[in-house]
Design a protein around this motif. Structure first.
Motif, PDB file in Angstrom:
ATOM      1  N   ARG A 416       0.823  -1.191   0.000  1.00 52.63           N
ATOM      2  CA  ARG A 416       0.000   0.000   0.000  1.00 52.63           C
ATOM      3  C   ARG A 416       0.867   1.254   0.000  1.00 52.63           C
ATOM      4  NH1 ARG A 416      -3.830  -1.762  -2.114  1.00 52.63           N
ATOM      5  NH2 ARG A 416      -3.332   0.196  -3.131  1.00 52.63           N
ATOM      6  N   GLU A 496     -11.792   8.331   0.158  1.00 54.40           N
ATOM      7  CA  GLU A 496     -10.764   7.725  -0.682  1.00 54.40           C
ATOM      8  C   GLU A 496     -11.388   6.739  -1.677  1.00 54.40           C
ATOM      9  OE1 GLU A 496      -8.152   5.983   2.199  1.00 54.40           O
ATOM     10  OE2 GLU A 496      -9.171   4.041   2.147  1.00 54.40           O
ATOM     11  N   HIS A 498     -10.461   3.505  -4.178  1.00 53.69           N
ATOM     12  CA  HIS A 498      -9.501   2.428  -4.412  1.00 53.69           C
ATOM     13  C   HIS A 498      -9.696   1.892  -5.825  1.00 53.69           C
ATOM     14  CE1 HIS A 498      -7.732  -1.670  -2.862  1.00 53.69           C
ATOM     15  NE2 HIS A 498      -7.090  -1.202  -3.918  1.00 53.69           N
ATOM     16  N   SER A 500      -8.478  -0.716  -8.646  1.00 51.34           N
ATOM     17  CA  SER A 500      -7.767  -1.995  -8.708  1.00 51.34           C
ATOM     18  C   SER A 500      -8.134  -2.729  -9.987  1.00 51.34           C
ATOM     19  CB  SER A 500      -8.108  -2.869  -7.495  1.00 51.34           C
ATOM     20  OG  SER A 500      -7.419  -4.114  -7.561  1.00 51.34           O
ATOM     21  N   ASP A 575      -3.177  -0.556  -8.901  1.00 53.55           N
ATOM     22  CA  ASP A 575      -3.895  -0.754  -7.643  1.00 53.55           C
ATOM     23  C   ASP A 575      -3.459   0.376  -6.732  1.00 53.55           C
ATOM     24  OD1 ASP A 575      -4.551  -1.724  -4.876  1.00 53.55           O
ATOM     25  OD2 ASP A 575      -5.324  -3.417  -6.030  1.00 53.55           O
ATOM     26  N   ILE A 577      -4.849   3.775  -4.095  1.00 49.19           N
ATOM     27  CA  ILE A 577      -5.887   4.453  -3.323  1.00 49.19           C
ATOM     28  C   ILE A 577      -5.701   5.961  -3.461  1.00 49.19           C
ATOM     29  CG2 ILE A 577      -6.801   4.869  -1.010  1.00 49.19           C
ATOM     30  CD1 ILE A 577      -6.011   1.987  -0.315  1.00 49.19           C
TER      31      ILE A 577
END
Length: 626
Positions: A416, A496, A498, A500, A575, A577
């Motif tokens: 992350r 936020e 995300h 992906s 991927d 955020i």
């Protein structure tokens, strides 16, 4: 009857053998990982030697099967105690040195699309390195843990015979031959032209391969042969298709950091072998009339046959189309025989070997039912999985220890944004199974910024940009007003988001010229210009395409000025955020200063906003945008 002294002597011998058996050094395992064993961690006692493994091909024109140079580093107990161990194997074209950086080595990119650039320079490599050591990579990490480490130089590099073909079959068959030798099926010799054989008596016949970049490509190349004994591969940032490395959806596009590089440039860069004289005995692959009367050495032969013939005729910098030359250097096309377990590793911000290279192979391997895993991080080129993760994979597949990795619920590990490389977050798969496609539409705003919204409304009109390669992508993304790009942004994110998976875009466009570059960036705004900013702070993903290939990447056709075309293509997998308070921006422009050709400024692209849309894979779907 035995005398008492004789009986006692026999007992002593048996007791001595039992003690020696108990003292035999063996690998040690804890928590499913091979541990460092002090008896193996003795570099001064390691056995190091080299040899030449015979392949099944002849690519240097001498009528003899090529041999590749191999080195071995193993614990001394493989000699003194008859210990057999599995192998960690890395192969590379770089071990013996690379070409110098000279003016003119890259292709000139300042010319009109569809034109031929002036000929480039061809620097020669001065070979480095002495026998028996080819490389020291992987040794300190794995030999103390109970592995034997093997290296080999790719065909046409170092002391390996043959020609470097940059992704053609011999770069798959060469490591296959080494694995075959490690398993007792191929012949190894003490010298490149001698007949004294070398046996891998210390090998268990179980081999794992790893490496980074080109060194990560070769494990995949070997695995696509289906060679028995290659149990697991861990490619790190591998180039899995040379078309995807040097082209993008029909467009001539350089790898990041190497503007003007192409496959023939890489050929020259690695060609450190072939210094020995060429004695022409028998030619199996070409007619005698096709071969110049004399070459001063095998390097000259390879240059003529591979670089100046096959590559020159196949690479096609004019149209950028996919063809049989590129198909033969795309490992996705060769995966049917593959049996090895696969752990891929890549960076989402690797703009050299882009993240699609690993994802496309991971996806195919998963469809084939192979044991798979993927590790992605938020940084650039390179970056191996944590040592503990690699250790568990090698321990399971090479030592046969049941540590449960094949049954883990998570198949994907993502570092992350603010995490350390050794602390990835586990997910069931990649893309995130909870990601759903969300389509965004455009509203006008040029030359400032228009809107990016999930609400589709008609009659948004058309907007036009003017190509000018002298402005970098970053400069265009940061500009408040400019006619050289079109920018469409979302409202500030309330929470936020995300992303992906693989974003996809359709651009409906018209050009005022028969050919034009098309570049797309997805960015997070406002732009973080601080010195400590990471690439991930701003660039979400990117993509490039040739509008002439709107129907097929195999066939291009000149654009009719003023006519609109639908150009649909994938952006690079991601991927990431995006933090609350940021805006997601879609930037459409033409020539990308760092990646594409640089035609004379002035071409105009007109975008039909109603026919253009972006699809993002968002965890939680559109509900997560509220």
């Amino acid at each position: 009857m035995l005398k008492k002294t004789t009986f006692l002597f026999i007992l002593l011998i048996v007791f001595t053998f039992e003690i020696k058996a108990q003292e035999t050094t063996k690998p040690v395992f804890k928590d499913g990982e091979a541990q460092i064993v002090e008896a193996f961690n003795t570099p001064e006692k390691w056995v190091r030697h080299d040899l030449f493994v015979e392949t099944e091909f002849d690519t240097d024109g001498d009528g003899k099967l090529d041999r590749v140079h191999v080195d071995v580093t193993r614990p001394y107990q493989t000699d003194t105690e008859g210990l057999k161990l599995p192998i960690i194997y890395e192969s590379s074209p770089y071990y013996a040195g690379v070409a110098p950086d000279v003016d003119g080595v890259f292709w000139d990119v300042k010319h009109e699309l569809g034109e031929t650039a002036k000929e480039r320079a061809h620097p020669e490599v001065k070979r480095l390195g002495e026998r028996p050591i080819i490389s020291n990579s992987q040794i300190k990490k794995w030999v103390p843990r109970g592995y034997i480490v093997v290296h080999s130089s790719s065909p046409g590099t170092g002391l390996s015979q043959g020609s470097p073909t940059v992704g053609d079959d011999n770069e798959s068959l060469a490591p296959k031959a080494v694995v075959d030798w490690l398993c007792g099926r191929a012949k190894g010799y003490t010298e490149p032209y001698g007949n004294e054989e070398v046996k891998a008596f210390w090998s268990t016949g179980k081999v794992g391969m790893t490496g980074t970049s080109y060194n990560g490509t070769i494990p995949l190349a070997a695995a696509t042969t289906g060679v028995e004994g290659l149990k697991v591969i861990i490619p790190i940032a591998p180039n899995t298709s040379y078309y995807h490395y040097y082209r993008s959806n029909g467009l001539v596009r350089s790898p990041g950091g190497y503007l003007g590089e192409d496959i023939d440039v890489l050929y020259d860069y690695i060609h450190s072998g072939g210094e020995e004289p060429l004695v022409i005995n028998n030619f199996k692959k070409v007619n005698d009339s096709d071969i110049p009367k004399a070459f001063k050495n095998k390097r000259a032969y390879s240059n003529a046959m591979v670089r100046d013939s096959e590559m020159k005729n196949g690479m096609d910098r004019i149209t950028g189309d996919y063809n049989d030359f590129w198909a033969g250097r795309d490992y996705l096309n060769d995966m049917a025989p593959m049996k090895a377990a696969l752990l891929m590793s890549h960076g989402f911000n690797d703009w050299n070997v882009m993240p699609e290279h690993s994802y496309r192979i991971y996806k195919k391997a998963k469809e084939m039912g192979l044991e798979t895993g993927i590790y992605y991080h938020q940084y650039g080129h390179g970056g191996p999985p944590p040592i503990s993760m690699m250790n568990k994979w090698f321990t399971h597949y090479l030592h046969g220890i049941e540590n449960g990795i094949e049954n883990e619920p998570n198949k994907a590990w993502i570092v992350r944004e603010d995490d350390k490389m050794e602390s990835p977050t586990g997910y069931k798969d990649y893309p995130n199974p909870d990601a759903e496609p969300v389509t965004f539409h455009l509203t006008p705003g040029a030359p400032e910024a228009g809107g990016l919204t999930t609400i589709k409304t008609q009659k948004q009109g058309r907007e036009t940009l003017t190509d000018n390669y002298s402005f970098s992508g970053e400069a265009l993304a940061r500009a408040e007003i400019t006619s050289h790009r079109l920018l469409y942004v979302t409202p500030k994110l309330k929470k936020e988001v995300h992303i992906s998976g693989v974003p996809k875009i359709t651009v409906k466009l018209a050009s005022n010229k028969p050919a034009a570059n098309l570049s797309v960036w997805l960015v997070s705004l406002p732009w973080n210009a601080s010195r400590r900013a990471k690439t991930t702070d701003n660039i979400i993903t990117r993509g490039w395409a040739d509008p002439q290939n709107h129907k097929s990447i195999r066939e291009s056709e000149p654009l009719v000025p003023g006519k609109f075309y639908d150009v649909t293509f994938d952006l690079q997998p991601d991927d990431q955020i995006i933090k609350a308070g940021q805006q997601i921006g879609l930037m459409i422009f033409s020539s990308d200063k760092e990646y594409t050709l640089h035609p004379k400024p002035g071409a105009e692209l007109t975008i039909d906003l109603d026919g253009t849309h972006l699809t993002l894979p968002i965890v939680g779907g559109s509900e997560n945008l509220d």
